[in-house]
Design a protein around this motif. Sequence first.
Motif, PDB file in Angstrom:
ATOM      1  N   LYS A 134       0.832  -1.202   0.000  1.00  0.00           N
ATOM      2  CA  LYS A 134       0.000   0.000   0.000  1.00  0.00           C
ATOM      3  C   LYS A 134       0.867   1.254   0.000  1.00  0.00           C
ATOM      4  CE  LYS A 134      -4.140   1.550  -0.038  1.00  0.00           C
ATOM      5  NZ  LYS A 134      -5.008   1.356  -1.176  1.00  0.00           N
ATOM      6  N   TYR A 135       1.966   1.219   0.755  1.00  0.00           N
ATOM      7  CA  TYR A 135       2.902   2.343   0.761  1.00  0.00           C
ATOM      8  C   TYR A 135       3.436   2.587  -0.648  1.00  0.00           C
ATOM      9  CZ  TYR A 135       7.222   4.930   1.232  1.00  0.00           C
ATOM     10  OH  TYR A 135       8.220   5.855   1.060  1.00  0.00           O
ATOM     11  N   ARG A 136       3.832   1.540  -1.311  1.00  0.00           N
ATOM     12  CA  ARG A 136       4.379   1.685  -2.668  1.00  0.00           C
ATOM     13  C   ARG A 136       3.350   2.235  -3.642  1.00  0.00           C
ATOM     14  NH1 ARG A 136       7.752  -3.937  -2.511  1.00  0.00           N
ATOM     15  NH2 ARG A 136       9.532  -3.103  -1.372  1.00  0.00           N
ATOM     16  N   GLU A 137       2.099   1.781  -3.513  1.00  0.00           N
ATOM     17  CA  GLU A 137       1.034   2.307  -4.370  1.00  0.00           C
ATOM     18  C   GLU A 137       0.850   3.806  -4.155  1.00  0.00           C
ATOM     19  OE1 GLU A 137      -2.707   0.302  -3.920  1.00  0.00           O
ATOM     20  OE2 GLU A 137      -1.763  -1.673  -4.017  1.00  0.00           O
ATOM     21  N   LEU A 138       0.793   4.195  -2.887  1.00  0.00           N
ATOM     22  CA  LEU A 138       0.600   5.606  -2.579  1.00  0.00           C
ATOM     23  C   LEU A 138       1.812   6.447  -2.971  1.00  0.00           C
ATOM     24  CD1 LEU A 138      -1.161   5.238   0.883  1.00  0.00           C
ATOM     25  CD2 LEU A 138      -2.204   6.002  -1.261  1.00  0.00           C
ATOM     26  N   ALA A 139       2.998   5.906  -2.817  1.00  0.00           N
ATOM     27  CA  ALA A 139       4.210   6.637  -3.202  1.00  0.00           C
ATOM     28  C   ALA A 139       4.241   6.889  -4.702  1.00  0.00           C
ATOM     29  CB  ALA A 139       5.452   5.857  -2.767  1.00  0.00           C
ATOM     30  N   LYS A 140       3.760   5.940  -5.489  1.00  0.00           N
ATOM     31  CA  LYS A 140       3.709   6.134  -6.945  1.00  0.00           C
ATOM     32  C   LYS A 140       2.777   7.278  -7.324  1.00  0.00           C
ATOM     33  CE  LYS A 140       4.724   1.356  -8.129  1.00  0.00           C
ATOM     34  NZ  LYS A 140       4.182   0.088  -8.677  1.00  0.00           N
ATOM     35  N   ILE A 141       1.783   7.519  -6.495  1.00  0.00           N
ATOM     36  CA  ILE A 141       0.819   8.589  -6.768  1.00  0.00           C
ATOM     37  C   ILE A 141       1.296   9.928  -6.203  1.00  0.00           C
ATOM     38  CG2 ILE A 141      -1.525   9.400  -6.294  1.00  0.00           C
ATOM     39  CD1 ILE A 141      -2.318   6.397  -6.097  1.00  0.00           C
ATOM     40  N   TRP A 142       1.814   9.928  -4.974  1.00  0.00           N
ATOM     41  CA  TRP A 142       2.053  11.170  -4.246  1.00  0.00           C
ATOM     42  C   TRP A 142       3.493  11.627  -4.168  1.00  0.00           C
ATOM     43  CZ3 TRP A 142      -1.698  14.375  -3.490  1.00  0.00           C
ATOM     44  CH2 TRP A 142      -2.998  13.891  -3.419  1.00  0.00           C
ATOM     45  N   HIS A 143       4.440  10.858  -4.652  1.00  0.00           N
ATOM     46  CA  HIS A 143       5.837  11.290  -4.554  1.00  0.00           C
ATOM     47  C   HIS A 143       6.017  12.604  -5.307  1.00  0.00           C
ATOM     48  CE1 HIS A 143      10.179  11.377  -4.755  1.00  0.00           C
ATOM     49  NE2 HIS A 143      10.162  10.508  -3.759  1.00  0.00           N
ATOM     50  N   PRO A 144       6.692  13.577  -4.700  1.00  0.00           N
ATOM     51  CA  PRO A 144       6.841  14.891  -5.342  1.00  0.00           C
ATOM     52  C   PRO A 144       7.559  14.863  -6.699  1.00  0.00           C
ATOM     53  CG  PRO A 144       7.408  15.042  -3.028  1.00  0.00           C
ATOM     54  CD  PRO A 144       7.204  13.588  -3.338  1.00  0.00           C
ATOM     55  N   ASP A 145       8.382  13.854  -6.942  1.00  0.00           N
ATOM     56  CA  ASP A 145       9.025  13.739  -8.249  1.00  0.00           C
ATOM     57  C   ASP A 145       8.033  13.349  -9.331  1.00  0.00           C
ATOM     58  OD1 ASP A 145      11.418  14.405  -7.111  1.00  0.00           O
ATOM     59  OD2 ASP A 145      12.176  12.344  -7.021  1.00  0.00           O
ATOM     60  N   VAL A 146       6.940  12.722  -8.926  1.00  0.00           N
ATOM     61  CA  VAL A 146       5.919  12.263  -9.868  1.00  0.00           C
ATOM     62  C   VAL A 146       4.737  13.226  -9.913  1.00  0.00           C
ATOM     63  CG1 VAL A 146       4.308  10.381 -10.375  1.00  0.00           C
ATOM     64  CG2 VAL A 146       6.569   9.859  -9.450  1.00  0.00           C
ATOM     65  N   ASN A 147       4.352  13.733  -8.775  1.00  0.00           N
ATOM     66  CA  ASN A 147       3.167  14.575  -8.642  1.00  0.00           C
ATOM     67  C   ASN A 147       3.614  16.016  -8.383  1.00  0.00           C
ATOM     68  OD1 ASN A 147       0.789  15.839  -7.868  1.00  0.00           O
ATOM     69  ND2 ASN A 147       0.019  14.019  -6.833  1.00  0.00           N
ATOM     70  N   SER A 148       3.260  16.918  -9.260  1.00  0.00           N
ATOM     71  CA  SER A 148       3.692  18.309  -9.122  1.00  0.00           C
ATOM     72  C   SER A 148       2.721  19.171  -8.329  1.00  0.00           C
ATOM     73  CB  SER A 148       3.904  18.924 -10.510  1.00  0.00           C
ATOM     74  OG  SER A 148       2.687  18.894 -11.237  1.00  0.00           O
ATOM     75  N   ALA A 149       1.661  18.562  -7.794  1.00  0.00           N
ATOM     76  CA  ALA A 149       0.698  19.324  -6.998  1.00  0.00           C
ATOM     77  C   ALA A 149       1.364  19.852  -5.728  1.00  0.00           C
ATOM     78  CB  ALA A 149      -0.491  18.443  -6.632  1.00  0.00           C
ATOM     79  N   GLU A 150       0.864  20.979  -5.251  1.00  0.00           N
ATOM     80  CA  GLU A 150       1.458  21.602  -4.069  1.00  0.00           C
ATOM     81  C   GLU A 150       1.354  20.723  -2.828  1.00  0.00           C
ATOM     82  OE1 GLU A 150       0.279  25.589  -3.267  1.00  0.00           O
ATOM     83  OE2 GLU A 150       0.401  26.161  -5.381  1.00  0.00           O
ATOM     84  N   GLU A 151       0.264  19.984  -2.707  1.00  0.00           N
ATOM     85  CA  GLU A 151       0.071  19.170  -1.500  1.00  0.00           C
ATOM     86  C   GLU A 151       0.805  17.825  -1.560  1.00  0.00           C
ATOM     87  OE1 GLU A 151      -3.315  18.011  -4.230  1.00  0.00           O
ATOM     88  OE2 GLU A 151      -2.514  19.911  -3.595  1.00  0.00           O
ATOM     89  N   ALA A 152       1.458  17.520  -2.666  1.00  0.00           N
ATOM     90  CA  ALA A 152       2.117  16.221  -2.816  1.00  0.00           C
ATOM     91  C   ALA A 152       3.220  16.012  -1.778  1.00  0.00           C
ATOM     92  CB  ALA A 152       2.678  16.072  -4.219  1.00  0.00           C
TER      93      ALA A 152
END
Length: 85
Positions: free
Chosen positions: A46-64
Amino acid sequence: LYTIVGEKIAKRTWEVWMTNRNYKIDKARKLLGVSKQATAEDARNKYRELAKIWHPDVNSAEEAHKKMQDINKATNTLSYFFFHL
């Protein structure tokens, strides 16, 4: 008298610590989306799934960045109390 008061303080301190601990664990489980019966492998996946979505290198959103910090903290909390990942 000191022993009785000391025991009451120690008991109350223990109760507060356990309540705080349980709150942290429940909050971490909810954030990661794992059940009470989850294994270390479930939490890791589950951590890996969420990291793929929310990691700042992948997600440029401010809240990432904040979200990834929360995910890391939740994983560390569960690891410390249960899984020793």
